[in-house]
Design a protein around this motif. Structure first.
Motif, PDB file in Angstrom:
ATOM      1  N   MET A   1       0.849  -1.196   0.000  1.00 54.88           N
ATOM      2  CA  MET A   1       0.000   0.000   0.000  1.00 54.88           C
ATOM      3  C   MET A   1       0.884   1.246   0.000  1.00 54.88           C
ATOM      4  O   MET A   1       1.876   1.328   0.734  1.00 54.88           O
ATOM      5  N   SER A   2       0.544   2.216  -0.816  1.00 57.16           N
ATOM      6  CA  SER A   2       1.316   3.450  -0.876  1.00 57.16           C
ATOM      7  C   SER A   2       0.928   4.370   0.276  1.00 57.16           C
ATOM      8  O   SER A   2      -0.136   4.237   0.875  1.00 57.16           O
ATOM      9  N   VAL A   3       1.800   5.316   0.564  1.00 56.47           N
ATOM     10  CA  VAL A   3       1.543   6.272   1.632  1.00 56.47           C
ATOM     11  C   VAL A   3       1.473   7.678   1.054  1.00 56.47           C
ATOM     12  O   VAL A   3       1.964   7.943  -0.033  1.00 56.47           O
ATOM     13  N   ASP A   4       0.836   8.570   1.805  1.00 58.58           N
ATOM     14  CA  ASP A   4       0.720   9.960   1.392  1.00 58.58           C
ATOM     15  C   ASP A   4       2.007  10.688   1.761  1.00 58.58           C
ATOM     16  O   ASP A   4       2.299  10.872   2.944  1.00 58.58           O
ATOM     17  N   PRO A   5       2.791  11.138   0.766  1.00 60.23           N
ATOM     18  CA  PRO A   5       4.062  11.793   1.082  1.00 60.23           C
ATOM     19  C   PRO A   5       3.892  13.177   1.717  1.00 60.23           C
ATOM     20  O   PRO A   5       4.840  13.735   2.257  1.00 60.23           O
ATOM     21  N   GLY A   6       2.689  13.713   1.650  1.00 60.07           N
ATOM     22  CA  GLY A   6       2.453  15.039   2.224  1.00 60.07           C
ATOM     23  C   GLY A   6       2.009  15.012   3.675  1.00 60.07           C
ATOM     24  O   GLY A   6       1.696  16.073   4.249  1.00 60.07           O
ATOM     25  N   LEU A   7       1.970  13.811   4.295  1.00 60.55           N
ATOM     26  CA  LEU A   7       1.467  13.683   5.668  1.00 60.55           C
ATOM     27  C   LEU A   7       2.210  14.580   6.643  1.00 60.55           C
ATOM     28  O   LEU A   7       1.600  15.351   7.389  1.00 60.55           O
ATOM     29  N   LEU A   8       3.537  14.483   6.679  1.00 65.36           N
ATOM     30  CA  LEU A   8       4.305  15.219   7.682  1.00 65.36           C
ATOM     31  C   LEU A   8       4.163  16.724   7.480  1.00 65.36           C
ATOM     32  O   LEU A   8       4.059  17.475   8.456  1.00 65.36           O
ATOM     33  N   ASP A   9       4.129  17.168   6.231  1.00 62.31           N
ATOM     34  CA  ASP A   9       3.919  18.597   5.971  1.00 62.31           C
ATOM     35  C   ASP A   9       2.567  19.051   6.512  1.00 62.31           C
ATOM     36  O   ASP A   9       2.448  20.147   7.077  1.00 62.31           O
ATOM     37  N   ASP A  10       1.558  18.196   6.342  1.00 63.92           N
ATOM     38  CA  ASP A  10       0.233  18.534   6.842  1.00 63.92           C
ATOM     39  C   ASP A  10       0.224  18.572   8.370  1.00 63.92           C
ATOM     40  O   ASP A  10      -0.352  19.483   8.975  1.00 63.92           O
ATOM     41  N   LEU A  11       0.872  17.593   9.013  1.00 65.76           N
ATOM     42  CA  LEU A  11       0.948  17.578  10.475  1.00 65.76           C
ATOM     43  C   LEU A  11       1.654  18.823  10.997  1.00 65.76           C
ATOM     44  O   LEU A  11       1.232  19.422  11.995  1.00 65.76           O
ATOM     45  N   GLU A  12       2.721  19.216  10.310  1.00 65.98           N
ATOM     46  CA  GLU A  12       3.463  20.410  10.736  1.00 65.98           C
ATOM     47  C   GLU A  12       2.621  21.665  10.535  1.00 65.98           C
ATOM     48  O   GLU A  12       2.596  22.551  11.397  1.00 65.98           O
ATOM     49  N   TRP A  13       1.910  21.753   9.413  1.00 64.69           N
ATOM     50  CA  TRP A  13       1.054  22.923   9.178  1.00 64.69           C
ATOM     51  C   TRP A  13      -0.038  23.007  10.233  1.00 64.69           C
ATOM     52  O   TRP A  13      -0.409  24.097  10.686  1.00 64.69           O
ATOM     53  N   ARG A  14      -0.552  21.874  10.632  1.00 61.48           N
ATOM     54  CA  ARG A  14      -1.605  21.854  11.643  1.00 61.48           C
ATOM     55  C   ARG A  14      -1.056  22.088  13.054  1.00 61.48           C
ATOM     56  O   ARG A  14      -1.821  22.159  14.017  1.00 61.48           O
ATOM     57  N   GLY A  15       0.254  22.183  13.194  1.00 57.87           N
ATOM     58  CA  GLY A  15       0.850  22.421  14.505  1.00 57.87           C
ATOM     59  C   GLY A  15       0.865  21.197  15.386  1.00 57.87           C
ATOM     60  O   GLY A  15       0.874  21.304  16.614  1.00 57.87           O
ATOM     61  N   LEU A  16       0.888  20.015  14.788  1.00 64.07           N
ATOM     62  CA  LEU A  16       0.801  18.780  15.554  1.00 64.07           C
ATOM     63  C   LEU A  16       2.150  18.156  15.888  1.00 64.07           C
ATOM     64  O   LEU A  16       2.190  17.093  16.506  1.00 64.07           O
ATOM     65  N   ILE A  17       3.243  18.779  15.473  1.00 61.58           N
ATOM     66  CA  ILE A  17       4.575  18.262  15.808  1.00 61.58           C
ATOM     67  C   ILE A  17       5.264  19.269  16.729  1.00 61.58           C
ATOM     68  O   ILE A  17       5.766  20.299  16.284  1.00 61.58           O
ATOM     69  N   ALA A  18       5.265  18.977  18.030  1.00 58.87           N
ATOM     70  CA  ALA A  18       5.953  19.850  18.987  1.00 58.87           C
ATOM     71  C   ALA A  18       7.415  19.428  19.137  1.00 58.87           C
ATOM     72  O   ALA A  18       8.304  20.273  19.256  1.00 58.87           O
ATOM     73  N   HIS A  19       7.667  18.122  19.140  1.00 54.28           N
ATOM     74  CA  HIS A  19       9.025  17.566  19.254  1.00 54.28           C
ATOM     75  C   HIS A  19       9.088  16.303  18.414  1.00 54.28           C
ATOM     76  O   HIS A  19       8.076  15.623  18.214  1.00 54.28           O
ATOM     77  N   SER A  20      10.274  15.967  17.953  1.00 50.06           N
ATOM     78  CA  SER A  20      10.494  14.661  17.330  1.00 50.06           C
ATOM     79  C   SER A  20      11.933  14.246  17.573  1.00 50.06           C
ATOM     80  O   SER A  20      12.808  15.090  17.757  1.00 50.06           O
ATOM     81  N   THR A  21      12.161  12.936  17.607  1.00 54.11           N
ATOM     82  CA  THR A  21      13.492  12.435  17.960  1.00 54.11           C
ATOM     83  C   THR A  21      14.518  12.725  16.872  1.00 54.11           C
ATOM     84  O   THR A  21      15.660  13.046  17.168  1.00 54.11           O
ATOM     85  N   ASP A  22      14.120  12.615  15.619  1.00 50.72           N
ATOM     86  CA  ASP A  22      15.036  12.855  14.500  1.00 50.72           C
ATOM     87  C   ASP A  22      14.179  13.279  13.316  1.00 50.72           C
ATOM     88  O   ASP A  22      13.657  12.434  12.581  1.00 50.72           O
ATOM     89  N   PRO A  23      13.985  14.586  13.112  1.00 47.24           N
ATOM     90  CA  PRO A  23      13.048  15.067  12.089  1.00 47.24           C
ATOM     91  C   PRO A  23      13.286  14.495  10.699  1.00 47.24           C
ATOM     92  O   PRO A  23      12.340  14.110  10.012  1.00 47.24           O
ATOM     93  N   GLU A  24      14.545  14.425  10.285  1.00 42.60           N
ATOM     94  CA  GLU A  24      14.822  13.917   8.931  1.00 42.60           C
ATOM     95  C   GLU A  24      14.536  12.424   8.829  1.00 42.60           C
ATOM     96  O   GLU A  24      13.978  11.951   7.829  1.00 42.60           O
ATOM     97  N   ALA A  25      14.908  11.672   9.860  1.00 43.87           N
ATOM     98  CA  ALA A  25      14.642  10.231   9.851  1.00 43.87           C
ATOM     99  C   ALA A  25      13.142   9.958   9.910  1.00 43.87           C
ATOM    100  O   ALA A  25      12.638   9.023   9.272  1.00 43.87           O
ATOM    101  N   LEU A  26      12.421  10.774  10.666  1.00 38.64           N
ATOM    102  CA  LEU A  26      10.969  10.621  10.746  1.00 38.64           C
ATOM    103  C   LEU A  26      10.332  10.892   9.391  1.00 38.64           C
ATOM    104  O   LEU A  26       9.457  10.144   8.949  1.00 38.64           O
ATOM    105  N   ARG A  27      10.777  11.941   8.720  1.00 34.08           N
ATOM    106  CA  ARG A  27      10.236  12.254   7.394  1.00 34.08           C
ATOM    107  C   ARG A  27      10.509  11.109   6.414  1.00 34.08           C
ATOM    108  O   ARG A  27       9.625  10.704   5.646  1.00 34.08           O
TER     109      ARG A  27
END
Length: 420
Positions: A1-27
């Motif tokens: 199943m494919s994934v939506d590549p815009g998910l993280l951008d949408d989460l960030e726009w919505r202000g839902l990422i306050a902290h992450s362990t490794d932003p680039e690895a998470l993306r």
């Protein structure tokens, strides 16, 4: 199943990422292939609340983007409770926690898809914790937790002077063990939660690295606060519960309808699935014509619908309109009317009480003399009909839903009276 590549951008726009362990690895993880993730809920009450809703909806966003949710309800961690700044929790019995586990699971189920290619899975950490011996727990888990790191956690530091039990101090070990078990047994690679859980989230990532030599990810959503920085989630009657028995859909809808202008955009981003264009348009309307409350209306309708369903949302809106003369009170469901009146302010009175006395007992006027003047001046209403007779005594025909009267002074001062 494919994934939506815009998910993280949408989460960030919505202000839902306050902290992450490794932003680039998470993306990289979220854009390359489906990820199994988990979010946990401790049954420390018989219902989830507003803060939990942030996590539920974030999990839904990830699932809609092609990732696979594991919803953990903590039958084990719920026996202890995460340490709070305010002090030691009261421990609940095993039977109580088991009952609350079932209630919380039923609340989560409607939000996630438990069928299909990335079906959600419900898990309970009591299943792998109950049979674990103290010796095994200390050797396999405790060995990987330096005490100096545990002492450095903000909530622990804030509790050291007043005192913190070893039970709550060790909570981070249990939650970290959850991540380890899900990583090892289910291939879960991501955990998220509220930013007040950041120490627990990173504890799990570190335990996986130390115990398994594995790589896992975590991110935290921000705590949602009012414009003055104080916490949401508390109303005059208590927490903003999702259970309709603990907070009626009408009261729930009213809470969102009363959101501050300065916060409505943020709340729309976090709690609704409206598009960026729709939200930005509502923000513009709120800024230009705040008195129309376009953002608040859209927010209240969207969140109440996702939590309680479209039918309950319409009942809540109809009740709000009818209470202030915009609809027929007698067409409302009895339970909706009762909930709305209790939220607006309700009292009880004996049948046969004159309307002058009822206005006083309901708190709409201070004295019988004021009540008579209000009636004489045309400012008193019974069931949205102007009262013209100062001697009027409401009869059985006046009662709505068998026992209720709706009194109003002027346009905005409203009260319900339940006749006994």
């Amino acid at each position: 199943m494919s994934v939506d590549p815009g998910l993280l951008d949408d989460l960030e726009w919505r202000g839902l990422i306050a902290h992450s362990t490794d932003p680039e690895a998470l993306r990289e993880a979220l854009t390359e292939q489906p990820v199994r993730f988990y979010v946990g809920f401790d049954p420390t009450a018989p219902s989830l609340h507003m803060g939990n809703l942030v996590q539920i909806l974030t999990a839904k966003r990830l699932q809609l983007a092609g990732h696979t949710p594991y919803a953990l309800v903590g039958g084990a961690t719920g026996m202890i409770g995460d340490p709070r700044d305010s002090g030691e929790r009261t421990l609940n019995s095993l039977d109580t926690v088991k009952e609350w586990v079932q209630k919380v699971q039923r609340q989560i189920e409607p939000f996630l898809d438990f069928e299909g290619p990335n079906a959600a899975t419900m898990v309970n950490n009591y299943d792998w914790t109950a049979s674990l011996s103290t010796i095994d727990f200390l050797r396999d888990i405790g060995k990987h937790f330096p005490v100096n790191r545990m002492l450095a956690r903000d909530v622990v530091k804030s509790r050291l002077e007043a005192g913190i039990s070893y039970t709550e101090f060790s909570y981070v070990l249990l939650q970290s063990m959850d991540f380890l078990n899900l990583y090892r047994d289910h291939g879960v690679r991501l955990q998220f939660g509220g930013s007040d859980q950041w120490g627990n989230l990173t504890g799990g990532v570190e335990l996986i690295r130390r115990h398994e030599g594995g790589k896992a990810h975590a991110f935290a959503t921000p705590l949602v606060t009012k414009a003055d920085g104080t916490k949401y989630g508390k109303t005059e009657g208590g927490a903003l519960w999702l259970d309709p028995e603990m907070m009626s859909p009408y009261a729930f809808h009213q809470f969102w309808l009363n959101a501050e202008d300065d916060k409505v955009g943020e709340l729309l981003r976090i709690f609704t699935f409206l598009s960026r264009e729709e939200i930005e348009d509502l923000e513009a309307q709120t800024a230009e014509k705040p008195f129309l409350r376009a953002g608040q209306k859209a927010l209240a309708d969207a969140v109440t619908t996702v939590v309680h369903g479209a039918e309950e949302t319409e009942h809540a809106k109809a009740a709000a309109a009818a209470l202030f003369g915009g609809g027929d009170l007698r067409e409302l469901r009895g339970e909706t009317l009762a909930a709305a009146l209790r939220e607006a302010g309700a009292t009880q009175a004996a049948r046969g009480t004159p309307v002058v006395d009822l206005l006083v007992e309901a708190g709409l006027v201070k004295s019988k003399g004021e009540a008579r003047r209000t009636i004489s001046e045309g400012g008193a209403y019974l069931n949205n009909e102007r009262i013209t007779d100062v001697e009027h005594v409401p009869g059985e025909d006046d009662l709505i839903a068998g026992s209720w009267l709706v009194l109003r002074r002027g346009k905005k001062n409203l009260a319900g009276v339940e006749m006994r």
